[in-house]
Structures are given as C-alpha cells and as structure tokens.
Write a protein that holds these residues in place. Structure first.
Motif, PDB file in Angstrom:
ATOM      1  N   GLY A  74      -4.346  19.424 -19.694  1.00 44.84           N
ATOM      2  CA  GLY A  74      -4.863  18.162 -18.817  1.00 44.84           C
ATOM      3  C   GLY A  74      -4.697  17.721 -17.763  1.00 44.84           C
ATOM      4  N   PHE A  75      -5.445  19.070 -16.993  1.00 44.78           N
ATOM      5  CA  PHE A  75      -6.209  19.072 -15.834  1.00 44.78           C
ATOM      6  C   PHE A  75      -7.206  17.641 -15.415  1.00 44.78           C
ATOM      7  CE2 PHE A  75      -3.484  21.646 -15.065  1.00 44.78           C
ATOM      8  CZ  PHE A  75      -2.796  22.832 -13.435  1.00 44.78           C
ATOM      9  N   ASP A  76      -7.490  17.489 -14.631  1.00 44.20           N
ATOM     10  CA  ASP A  76      -8.683  16.345 -14.225  1.00 44.20           C
ATOM     11  C   ASP A  76      -9.893  16.985 -13.965  1.00 44.20           C
ATOM     12  OD1 ASP A  76      -7.751  14.392 -15.383  1.00 44.20           O
ATOM     13  OD2 ASP A  76      -6.216  13.907 -14.091  1.00 44.20           O
ATOM     14  N   GLY A  77      -9.522  18.032 -12.912  1.00 46.64           N
ATOM     15  CA  GLY A  77     -10.988  19.018 -12.757  1.00 46.64           C
ATOM     16  C   GLY A  77     -10.498  20.154 -11.285  1.00 46.64           C
ATOM     17  N   VAL A  78     -11.102  20.642 -11.759  1.00 47.12           N
ATOM     18  CA  VAL A  78     -11.188  21.830 -10.198  1.00 47.12           C
ATOM     19  C   VAL A  78     -12.116  21.811  -8.941  1.00 47.12           C
ATOM     20  CG1 VAL A  78     -11.635  24.730 -10.310  1.00 47.12           C
ATOM     21  CG2 VAL A  78     -10.582  23.484 -12.909  1.00 47.12           C
ATOM     22  N   VAL A  79     -12.039  22.094  -8.032  1.00 48.66           N
ATOM     23  CA  VAL A  79     -12.215  22.753  -6.984  1.00 48.66           C
ATOM     24  C   VAL A  79     -12.171  23.678  -6.853  1.00 48.66           C
ATOM     25  CG1 VAL A  79     -11.786  20.229  -5.748  1.00 48.66           C
ATOM     26  CG2 VAL A  79     -10.613  21.982  -5.378  1.00 48.66           C
ATOM     27  N   VAL A  80     -13.670  24.354  -5.737  1.00 45.94           N
ATOM     28  CA  VAL A  80     -13.557  25.714  -5.069  1.00 45.94           C
ATOM     29  C   VAL A  80     -13.990  25.940  -3.572  1.00 45.94           C
ATOM     30  CG1 VAL A  80     -14.832  27.124  -5.753  1.00 45.94           C
ATOM     31  CG2 VAL A  80     -14.432  26.105  -7.953  1.00 45.94           C
ATOM     32  N   PHE A  81     -13.462  26.933  -3.080  1.00 45.45           N
ATOM     33  CA  PHE A  81     -13.834  27.322  -2.558  1.00 45.45           C
ATOM     34  C   PHE A  81     -14.854  28.524  -2.285  1.00 45.45           C
ATOM     35  CE2 PHE A  81     -12.889  29.184   2.228  1.00 45.45           C
ATOM     36  CZ  PHE A  81     -13.095  27.827   2.906  1.00 45.45           C
ATOM     37  N   ASP A  82     -15.605  28.427  -0.201  1.00 44.61           N
ATOM     38  CA  ASP A  82     -15.352  29.878  -0.784  1.00 44.61           C
ATOM     39  C   ASP A  82     -15.915  30.646   1.006  1.00 44.61           C
ATOM     40  OD1 ASP A  82     -18.718  30.676  -0.160  1.00 44.61           O
ATOM     41  OD2 ASP A  82     -19.047  29.301  -2.636  1.00 44.61           O
ATOM     42  N   PRO A  83     -16.484  31.403   1.589  1.00 43.27           N
ATOM     43  CA  PRO A  83     -17.156  31.641   2.612  1.00 43.27           C
ATOM     44  C   PRO A  83     -17.914  30.774   3.056  1.00 43.27           C
ATOM     45  CG  PRO A  83     -16.086  33.543   1.819  1.00 43.27           C
ATOM     46  CD  PRO A  83     -15.740  32.522   1.128  1.00 43.27           C
ATOM     47  N   LEU A  84     -18.739  30.980   2.215  1.00 46.28           N
ATOM     48  CA  LEU A  84     -20.694  30.617   2.824  1.00 46.28           C
ATOM     49  C   LEU A  84     -20.763  29.492   2.495  1.00 46.28           C
ATOM     50  CD1 LEU A  84     -23.064  31.844   3.694  1.00 46.28           C
ATOM     51  CD2 LEU A  84     -23.361  32.715   0.983  1.00 46.28           C
ATOM     52  N   THR A  92     -14.759  18.020 -13.624  1.00 44.22           N
ATOM     53  CA  THR A  92     -14.141  17.202 -13.499  1.00 44.22           C
ATOM     54  C   THR A  92     -14.435  16.708 -15.104  1.00 44.22           C
ATOM     55  OG1 THR A  92     -15.738  15.277 -13.295  1.00 44.22           O
ATOM     56  CG2 THR A  92     -14.285  16.853 -11.402  1.00 44.22           C
ATOM     57  N   ARG A  93     -13.579  15.883 -15.308  1.00 50.21           N
ATOM     58  CA  ARG A  93     -13.332  15.247 -16.920  1.00 50.21           C
ATOM     59  C   ARG A  93     -14.469  13.899 -16.482  1.00 50.21           C
ATOM     60  NH1 ARG A  93      -9.857  16.405 -20.182  1.00 50.21           N
ATOM     61  NH2 ARG A  93      -7.750  17.466 -19.662  1.00 50.21           N
ATOM     62  N   GLU A  94     -15.291  13.973 -17.965  1.00 55.13           N
ATOM     63  CA  GLU A  94     -16.360  12.797 -17.520  1.00 55.13           C
ATOM     64  C   GLU A  94     -15.976  11.733 -16.979  1.00 55.13           C
ATOM     65  OE1 GLU A  94     -18.174  12.447 -21.583  1.00 55.13           O
ATOM     66  OE2 GLU A  94     -18.408  14.637 -21.732  1.00 55.13           O
ATOM     67  N   SER A  95     -14.511  11.217 -17.406  1.00 55.92           N
ATOM     68  CA  SER A  95     -14.236  10.123 -16.748  1.00 55.92           C
ATOM     69  C   SER A  95     -13.894   9.728 -15.205  1.00 55.92           C
ATOM     70  CB  SER A  95     -13.378   9.197 -17.409  1.00 55.92           C
ATOM     71  OG  SER A  95     -11.635  10.499 -17.506  1.00 55.92           O
ATOM     72  N   LEU A  96     -14.146  11.150 -15.090  1.00 57.46           N
ATOM     73  CA  LEU A  96     -13.258  11.458 -13.188  1.00 57.46           C
ATOM     74  C   LEU A  96     -14.796  11.784 -12.703  1.00 57.46           C
ATOM     75  CD1 LEU A  96     -11.572  10.866 -11.311  1.00 57.46           C
ATOM     76  CD2 LEU A  96     -10.695  14.123 -12.221  1.00 57.46           C
ATOM     77  N   ALA A  97     -15.300  10.391 -11.222  1.00 55.54           N
ATOM     78  CA  ALA A  97     -16.453  11.282 -10.879  1.00 55.54           C
ATOM     79  C   ALA A  97     -16.077  12.407  -9.565  1.00 55.54           C
ATOM     80  CB  ALA A  97     -16.989  10.327 -10.438  1.00 55.54           C
ATOM     81  N   PRO A  98     -16.360  12.948  -9.651  1.00 61.82           N
ATOM     82  CA  PRO A  98     -16.718  14.518  -8.311  1.00 61.82           C
ATOM     83  C   PRO A  98     -16.212  13.323  -6.437  1.00 61.82           C
ATOM     84  CG  PRO A  98     -18.449  14.703  -9.681  1.00 61.82           C
ATOM     85  CD  PRO A  98     -17.684  12.827  -9.647  1.00 61.82           C
ATOM     86  N   ASP A  99     -16.511  12.018  -6.736  1.00 59.67           N
ATOM     87  CA  ASP A  99     -16.532  11.102  -5.586  1.00 59.67           C
ATOM     88  C   ASP A  99     -15.029  11.032  -5.056  1.00 59.67           C
ATOM     89  OD1 ASP A  99     -18.851  11.904  -4.013  1.00 59.67           O
ATOM     90  OD2 ASP A  99     -19.520   9.441  -5.554  1.00 59.67           O
ATOM     91  N   VAL A 100     -14.336  10.881  -6.283  1.00 59.37           N
ATOM     92  CA  VAL A 100     -12.796  10.097  -6.443  1.00 59.37           C
ATOM     93  C   VAL A 100     -11.908  11.830  -6.465  1.00 59.37           C
ATOM     94  CG1 VAL A 100     -11.162   9.333  -8.042  1.00 59.37           C
ATOM     95  CG2 VAL A 100     -13.462   8.094  -7.808  1.00 59.37           C
ATOM     96  N   VAL A 101     -12.261  12.869  -6.718  1.00 62.59           N
ATOM     97  CA  VAL A 101     -12.192  13.431  -6.249  1.00 62.59           C
ATOM     98  C   VAL A 101     -11.823  14.382  -4.955  1.00 62.59           C
ATOM     99  CG1 VAL A 101     -11.578  16.192  -6.370  1.00 62.59           C
ATOM    100  CG2 VAL A 101     -12.053  14.693  -8.759  1.00 62.59           C
ATOM    101  N   LEU A 102     -12.665  14.084  -4.374  1.00 59.89           N
ATOM    102  CA  LEU A 102     -13.442  13.817  -2.043  1.00 59.89           C
ATOM    103  C   LEU A 102     -12.600  12.987  -1.707  1.00 59.89           C
ATOM    104  CD1 LEU A 102     -15.038  15.908  -0.731  1.00 59.89           C
ATOM    105  CD2 LEU A 102     -17.031  14.225  -0.963  1.00 59.89           C
ATOM    106  N   GLY A 103     -12.625  11.659  -2.281  1.00 64.31           N
ATOM    107  CA  GLY A 103     -11.886  10.347  -1.990  1.00 64.31           C
ATOM    108  C   GLY A 103     -10.239  11.037  -1.536  1.00 64.31           C
TER     109      GLY A 103
END
Length: 366
Positions: A74-84, A92-103
């Motif tokens: 049931g998660f909506d998305g995964v965000v990733v961080f690396d030092p480079l 993200t789920r198809e119904s969720l735009a990445p910009d919404v997560v970022l906002g």
C-alpha cells in the motif's frame, strides 16, 4: 511460479515465506515491514533480481525490487538519495505524480533544503563554490524524519552509496552522522517521534506499518555498530543467487534468444556454468553470447569470456592437429595390443580438435 503463482498485479503470494522462487531478502523484507523502521541491506546490493510484475516475472534492480514489495503493502512511492546524484523520486503509483511527492516533502522540510537535497554532483559543486566542509549529506536527517512522519503520500527512503563515503577514520561526516542517528532514533520509537505518529494504516494491508529508511551498503561494518542493531533495525543480506535462482534467471534471460523447446536444457547448462555469478553477470554473459554464433551453442564460451576474458583454446592448436596425424603410430608404440582402445581415443581427440563435441571446452568455473 509453481506454488506461489501471482495471478494479478496486487497478488503478493510470491512474497510468502514459503515461496522459494523469490529471493530470501525480498521475502524477509516483506515479513519485517510491520516492525522495522531501518533496514540495512548489504552484500549483492546492485544486482538484478527476479520480480513479479502482473502475471510475468522479469529481472530488475534492487531499488525497483524494493518498490515492488512496498507497492504490495500500500505504499505510494520510494524516494532515493545518494551523495553524487542527490535526491530523486524513484517510483510512485501511476495515480501519483512525482511532483506531488516533491511538493509534499518540500512543505515538511522547506523548499530551500529540498532544493539543496535535489542537486546532483555538478549542481552541488556550483552551489557550494567557495565554501569548505559542506557535506553532500546535508539535510538528509530532515528528509528521513519527513518520510517517517508523513502519513500521505506514504513513502520509503533509500540511501545508497554510503559505503564509498566512509573511510573508517574518526573524522565522521557530521551530516551523515546526524542522518544515521535520526534513522536509529525513529526506529527506537514505538508510536510517536517528536510528538508525531510514525505508524500508519495502509489500504489492503492489515495492521500498521512504519515508513522506513533503507541503507544499501556493501557490508554491515560500513555502518557503525550502534546503528545496525536494535528492535526496530533489520539487517538483511542480499546473497548471490543459488543454483535454483540461477536456473530461474537463466530461463528468463534466454527467452527470445533460444527456441522455446530448447530453453530448459540450455538454462540448466547456463545455470551450472555460472556458479558464483551475480545475476547481472548472467545478463552480461547473454549479451556476449549474442555476438557469437548461437546463444544455445556458445553460452559456456560466453560465460568463460565474461569470467576471465578471451583465451586461446588449446584444442585448436595447429601443432596438436599435426600430432594427431601421426597419433596412431605414437599411441601404438605406448599401448600394446589395444587397437580398439587406440581407435576410440583417436576418435575422441579428433572430434574434440574439430569442435564436434563439448570436450574441447574449458570448465567454465575454472
């Protein structure tokens, strides 16, 4: 998939504990989600893994594999961080735009800090020009807290390439240290962190789940011991594939390159030849085989080339072929009264030198 066949996109039966077709690390992740706030995944972390997508199975990366597990919960998305490369919205789920997560994350930690986290290596260098001692992990602790405390969208954070940024010296990166400490503190909390809930209900999944941080490292010792132990921390090794997983991956990789009826036999040869290989190594071996005469005939040669590079085949030696011309005379001087045996040995040697059997091939695992 035998006893763990997935008949629909939302079917998670392939993640059941007894589904041997699914890598152990993915089954462990799925089973541990309700109780874990920090996952330490170590070992073969940048390999490919067999993942069920709808009714099909395909090889995919570790981060995408994590997402396929989380999506079933049931998660909506995964965000990733690396030092480079900094921060990015990976899935993200198809119904969720990445910009919404970022906002949503920007509203929790501030737009300026989110912008800094999102810089790649070049942008970070330009932004920090003239400054000294600025950590590439600046703001990561705030991001981990925002993910853990955010009910919607429900996210998980993956932190990659930490192993390459820690040299074991006493001069620990302060921002990285804060991020690791935040991850542990959140994991140690039962229900609230700084007064906000850290356990949430997910549609279609019974009980409550944390929104975890995944640390991908080469070895557990790449992180401090105080961070890798505790009730809310789970260490999960990602091992190289065993013979059963190699056989399954071999069948997947050979599709479209070998006739359907021949795939089972070629897959068994391929799996046997790739002992100790990662799945990525198996994939690259197929790419090498595609440049040869036939994937079905040359898969062992491709594996050997990937393992050790090009090498001369002693069975194709010109001198050996010259010696075989006089082979009967030489053998009969050494083996008396065994004409039938001499004929048999000569036949095997000649067929091998001509490449008419697999006897001339080196053992791929040698």
């Amino acid at each position: 998939m035998d006893n763990c066949d997935a008949s629909a996109a939302d079917n998670a039966s392939w993640l059941n504990p007894d589904c041997k077709d699914t890598p152990m690390w993915m089954r462990s992740l799925y089973a541990s989600l309700p109780t874990t706030g920090t996952f330490v995944l170590f070992g073969n972390i940048h390999d490919l893994h067999p993942v069920v997508i709808g009714d099909d199975c395909r090889p995919d990366t570790t981060i995408n594999s994590i997402w396929e597990v989380l999506k079933r919960c049931g998660f909506d998305g995964v965000v990733v961080f690396d030092p480079l490369n900094g921060f990015r919205v990976a899935k993200t789920r198809e119904s969720l735009a990445p910009d919404v997560v970022l906002g949503g994350l920007s509203s929790r930690i501030g737009g300026e800090l989110m912008e800094t986290l999102s810089l790649d290596g070049r942008g970070r260098a330009e932004a920090q020009c003239g400054q000294r001692g600025v950590s590439p992990f600046a703001g990561l602790s705030a991001l981990a807290e925002a993910v853990a405390r955010g009910a919607s969208p429900s996210l998980a954070l993956v932190v990659d390439y930490t192993s390459q940024m820690r040299d074991g010296s006493s001069a620990e990166d302060e921002a990285l240290l804060q991020a690791m400490l935040a991850s542990v503190e959140i994991s140690n909390c039962h229900a609230l962190y700084n007064g906000a809930p850290i356990r949430f209900g997910h549609e279609g999944f019974p009980g409550m789940l944390r929104h975890p941080v995944f640390w991908l490292v080469d070895a557990v010792d790449d992180l401090p011991s105080w961070m890798t132990n505790g009730d809310g921390v789970r260490q999960i090794p990602i091992a190289k594939p065993d013979i059963d997983l190699r056989l399954r991956m071999a069948a997947l990789l050979l599709q479209g390159h070998v006739e359907g009826d021949d795939i089972p036999a070629v897959a068994r040869r391929f799996a046997d030849a790739t002992e100790g290989f990662s799945m990525r190594g198996m994939y690259e071996s197929v790419q090498l085989a595609l440049r040869m005469r036939s994937v079905a005939q040359d898969i062992e040669d491709a594996v050997r080339t990937y393992r050790q590079g090009l090498s001369e085949n002693p069975w194709q030696s010109t001198r050996l072929r010259e010696q075989l011309i006089d082979g009967r005379e030489i053998l009969e001087r050494r083996v008396l009264g065994q004409s039938a045996a001499v004929d048999k040995v000569l036949d095997i040697l000649k067929r091998s030198a001509l490449g008419l059997t697999t006897a001339h091939k080196k053992n791929p695992s040698s």
